[in-house]
Motif scaffolding. Structure first.
Motif, PDB file in Angstrom:
ATOM      1  N   ALA A 171      11.103  12.345  -4.833  1.00  0.00           N
ATOM      2  CA  ALA A 171      12.144  13.134  -5.499  1.00  0.00           C
ATOM      3  C   ALA A 171      12.335  14.481  -4.820  1.00  0.00           C
ATOM      4  O   ALA A 171      13.424  15.069  -4.881  1.00  0.00           O
ATOM      5  N   LEU A 172      11.300  14.982  -4.157  1.00  0.00           N
ATOM      6  CA  LEU A 172      11.402  16.248  -3.430  1.00  0.00           C
ATOM      7  C   LEU A 172      12.007  16.062  -2.033  1.00  0.00           C
ATOM      8  O   LEU A 172      12.130  17.027  -1.293  1.00  0.00           O
ATOM      9  N   ASP A 173      12.345  14.818  -1.699  1.00  0.00           N
ATOM     10  CA  ASP A 173      12.973  14.476  -0.421  1.00  0.00           C
ATOM     11  C   ASP A 173      12.184  15.030   0.761  1.00  0.00           C
ATOM     12  O   ASP A 173      12.725  15.746   1.611  1.00  0.00           O
ATOM     13  N   PRO A 174      10.901  14.696   0.849  1.00  0.00           N
ATOM     14  CA  PRO A 174      10.071  15.274   1.910  1.00  0.00           C
ATOM     15  C   PRO A 174      10.356  14.667   3.278  1.00  0.00           C
ATOM     16  O   PRO A 174      10.766  13.521   3.387  1.00  0.00           O
ATOM     17  N   GLU A 175      10.108  15.457   4.304  1.00  0.00           N
ATOM     18  CA  GLU A 175      10.130  14.954   5.683  1.00  0.00           C
ATOM     19  C   GLU A 175       8.803  14.286   6.018  1.00  0.00           C
ATOM     20  O   GLU A 175       8.743  13.386   6.855  1.00  0.00           O
ATOM     21  N   VAL A 176       7.734  14.758   5.371  1.00  0.00           N
ATOM     22  CA  VAL A 176       6.394  14.237   5.616  1.00  0.00           C
ATOM     23  C   VAL A 176       5.755  13.914   4.276  1.00  0.00           C
ATOM     24  O   VAL A 176       5.681  14.771   3.392  1.00  0.00           O
ATOM     25  N   LEU A 177       5.295  12.674   4.126  1.00  0.00           N
ATOM     26  CA  LEU A 177       4.654  12.228   2.894  1.00  0.00           C
ATOM     27  C   LEU A 177       3.206  11.879   3.200  1.00  0.00           C
ATOM     28  O   LEU A 177       2.931  11.076   4.093  1.00  0.00           O
ATOM     29  N   LEU A 178       2.287  12.495   2.481  1.00  0.00           N
ATOM     30  CA  LEU A 178       0.863  12.231   2.672  1.00  0.00           C
ATOM     31  C   LEU A 178       0.329  11.480   1.457  1.00  0.00           C
ATOM     32  O   LEU A 178       0.494  11.931   0.322  1.00  0.00           O
ATOM     33  N   LEU A 179      -0.288  10.337   1.723  1.00  0.00           N
ATOM     34  CA  LEU A 179      -0.780   9.457   0.674  1.00  0.00           C
ATOM     35  C   LEU A 179      -2.295   9.353   0.762  1.00  0.00           C
ATOM     36  O   LEU A 179      -2.832   8.968   1.799  1.00  0.00           O
ATOM     37  N   ASP A 180      -2.970   9.693  -0.331  1.00  0.00           N
ATOM     38  CA  ASP A 180      -4.429   9.684  -0.364  1.00  0.00           C
ATOM     39  C   ASP A 180      -4.908   8.381  -0.988  1.00  0.00           C
ATOM     40  O   ASP A 180      -4.831   8.198  -2.195  1.00  0.00           O
ATOM     41  N   GLU A 181      -5.372   7.469  -0.148  1.00  0.00           N
ATOM     42  CA  GLU A 181      -5.876   6.159  -0.568  1.00  0.00           C
ATOM     43  C   GLU A 181      -4.928   5.458  -1.546  1.00  0.00           C
ATOM     44  O   GLU A 181      -5.283   5.157  -2.683  1.00  0.00           O
ATOM     45  N   PRO A 182      -3.690   5.180  -1.115  1.00  0.00           N
ATOM     46  CA  PRO A 182      -2.704   4.592  -2.028  1.00  0.00           C
ATOM     47  C   PRO A 182      -3.087   3.205  -2.533  1.00  0.00           C
ATOM     48  O   PRO A 182      -2.586   2.778  -3.581  1.00  0.00           O
ATOM     49  N   MET A 183      -3.961   2.482  -1.826  1.00  0.00           N
ATOM     50  CA  MET A 183      -4.319   1.122  -2.252  1.00  0.00           C
ATOM     51  C   MET A 183      -5.611   1.071  -3.070  1.00  0.00           C
ATOM     52  O   MET A 183      -6.042  -0.021  -3.472  1.00  0.00           O
ATOM     53  N   ALA A 184      -6.229   2.204  -3.317  1.00  0.00           N
ATOM     54  CA  ALA A 184      -7.527   2.214  -3.997  1.00  0.00           C
ATOM     55  C   ALA A 184      -7.438   1.557  -5.373  1.00  0.00           C
ATOM     56  O   ALA A 184      -6.560   1.871  -6.173  1.00  0.00           O
ATOM     57  N   GLY A 185      -8.335   0.620  -5.633  1.00  0.00           N
ATOM     58  CA  GLY A 185      -8.435  -0.016  -6.940  1.00  0.00           C
ATOM     59  C   GLY A 185      -7.419  -1.092  -7.228  1.00  0.00           C
ATOM     60  O   GLY A 185      -7.343  -1.595  -8.352  1.00  0.00           O
ATOM     61  N   MET A 186      -6.620  -1.490  -6.239  1.00  0.00           N
ATOM     62  CA  MET A 186      -5.560  -2.481  -6.462  1.00  0.00           C
ATOM     63  C   MET A 186      -6.015  -3.889  -6.149  1.00  0.00           C
ATOM     64  O   MET A 186      -6.833  -4.113  -5.265  1.00  0.00           O
ATOM     65  N   GLY A 187      -5.427  -4.850  -6.880  1.00  0.00           N
ATOM     66  CA  GLY A 187      -5.570  -6.250  -6.530  1.00  0.00           C
ATOM     67  C   GLY A 187      -4.679  -6.580  -5.348  1.00  0.00           C
ATOM     68  O   GLY A 187      -3.793  -5.803  -4.968  1.00  0.00           O
ATOM     69  N   GLN A 188      -4.881  -7.750  -4.754  1.00  0.00           N
ATOM     70  CA  GLN A 188      -4.183  -8.110  -3.524  1.00  0.00           C
ATOM     71  C   GLN A 188      -2.669  -8.148  -3.697  1.00  0.00           C
ATOM     72  O   GLN A 188      -1.925  -7.716  -2.804  1.00  0.00           O
ATOM     73  N   GLU A 189      -2.199  -8.622  -4.832  1.00  0.00           N
ATOM     74  CA  GLU A 189      -0.746  -8.706  -5.050  1.00  0.00           C
ATOM     75  C   GLU A 189      -0.121  -7.317  -5.042  1.00  0.00           C
ATOM     76  O   GLU A 189       0.921  -7.085  -4.412  1.00  0.00           O
ATOM     77  N   ASP A 190      -0.763  -6.365  -5.738  1.00  0.00           N
ATOM     78  CA  ASP A 190      -0.259  -4.995  -5.755  1.00  0.00           C
ATOM     79  C   ASP A 190      -0.359  -4.356  -4.378  1.00  0.00           C
ATOM     80  O   ASP A 190       0.519  -3.581  -3.975  1.00  0.00           O
ATOM     81  N   VAL A 191      -1.433  -4.652  -3.645  1.00  0.00           N
ATOM     82  CA  VAL A 191      -1.601  -4.097  -2.304  1.00  0.00           C
ATOM     83  C   VAL A 191      -0.417  -4.499  -1.420  1.00  0.00           C
ATOM     84  O   VAL A 191       0.168  -3.665  -0.719  1.00  0.00           O
ATOM     85  N   GLN A 192      -0.057  -5.760  -1.442  1.00  0.00           N
ATOM     86  CA  GLN A 192       1.056  -6.233  -0.615  1.00  0.00           C
ATOM     87  C   GLN A 192       2.370  -5.576  -1.022  1.00  0.00           C
ATOM     88  O   GLN A 192       3.178  -5.199  -0.168  1.00  0.00           O
ATOM     89  N   MET A 193       2.570  -5.411  -2.331  1.00  0.00           N
ATOM     90  CA  MET A 193       3.797  -4.779  -2.826  1.00  0.00           C
ATOM     91  C   MET A 193       3.885  -3.323  -2.360  1.00  0.00           C
ATOM     92  O   MET A 193       4.908  -2.885  -1.817  1.00  0.00           O
ATOM     93  N   VAL A 194       2.803  -2.575  -2.567  1.00  0.00           N
ATOM     94  CA  VAL A 194       2.827  -1.151  -2.229  1.00  0.00           C
ATOM     95  C   VAL A 194       2.911  -0.958  -0.714  1.00  0.00           C
ATOM     96  O   VAL A 194       3.599  -0.053  -0.229  1.00  0.00           O
TER      97      VAL A 194
END
Length: 257
Positions: A171-194
């Motif tokens: 929403a802040l329309d960033p030029e650079v997006l930093l993601l801290d462990e975005p897949m942590a704690g996810m099942g495989q289906e969610d991992v593929q989606m994200v």
């Protein structure tokens, strides 16, 4: 695998000689890093390698002891985190940072208040946010959340909550997006989606992510920087770093004879 191109796009975030000391302990030492527009860059390494410290230095949640950080050509080494966000670099956190009792639409509308200059206009009625609905709905559709438009964040699956968090940062329309462990704690289906969503997000901006899931790193990341004991151990595409004997030793804990 992440596509290979004949030329590299422009550097939007860089660090040179980055270092951080805590008392007599050196947590990060002499880290050089270049993050490119429209590319996904992974920061990986074994536990205790210094990934989170580097992340916090880049996003200015920690001040570096040494080195220089540049964002979009501007030196941000001593810049406050809130100003850095307004300059075009936004981060997510390991723990979801959405409002659980607000709907998906309401969460994104709240996030859109600052770029719409409504953030400090607290005297306006709630209906003033209605003009943000169009932009919010576009953002929600882009991230595949339209079926959950009026669902409370608390009722979303864990993976969808992380997607909603990405929506609020976008929403802040960033030029650079930093993601801290975005897949942590996810099942495989969610991992593929994200992972698919991050790939789409990176078509128009740089993404730097700390990630432990090496299958995801191999699949979507263009560049990988491997840290060990606060220093860069290896850098390159995943095929290069994954076959580096030093990297294999760092992850597997074995030594060559």
């Amino acid at each position: 695998m992440a596509p290979v191109t004949d030329h590299e796009p422009r550097v939007v975030l860089s660090a040179r000689g980055l270092g951080k000391d805590f008392g007599g302990f050196t947590a990060v030492n002499n880290v050089d890093l270049d993050v490119h527009h429209a590319r996904i860059h992974a920061l990986i390494g074994p536990n205790g390698a210094g990934k989170t410290t580097v992340f916090n230095l880049l996003t200015k949640f920690l001040q570096p002891t040494r080195g220089k950080i540049t964002l979009l050509g501007t030196d941000i080494t001593r810049t406050r985190p809130d100003k850095v966000a307004r300059m075009g670099m936004v981060r997510s956190f390991q723990i979801s940072a959405v409002f659980p009792h607000l709907t998906v639409l309401e969460n994104v509308r709240v996030a859109l208040q600052r770029p719409a200059e409504l953030a400090v206009q607290f005297w306006q009625p709630l209906s003033a946010l209605d003009r943000l609905n169009g932009r919010a709905e576009v953002l929600i559709e882009e991230l595949g959340l339209t079926p959950y438009l009026n669902t409370r964040a608390a009722d979303l699956s864990y993976g969808r909550k992380r997607v909603l968090e990405i929506a609020t940062t976008l929403a802040l329309d960033p030029e650079v997006l930093l993601l801290d462990e975005p897949m942590a704690g996810m099942g495989q289906e969610d991992v593929q989606m994200v992972a698919g969503i991050i790939r789409e997000v990176a078509r128009h901006r740089a993404v730097l992510m700390v990630e432990h899931n090496l299958n995801v790193v191999a699949d979507i990341c263009h560049q990988v920087t491997v840290l060990q004991r606060g220093e860069i151990l290896a850098h390159g595409d995943y095929a290069t770093v994954s076959t580096d004997p030093r990297v294999r030793t760092a992850y597997m804990g074995t030594e060559d004879a």
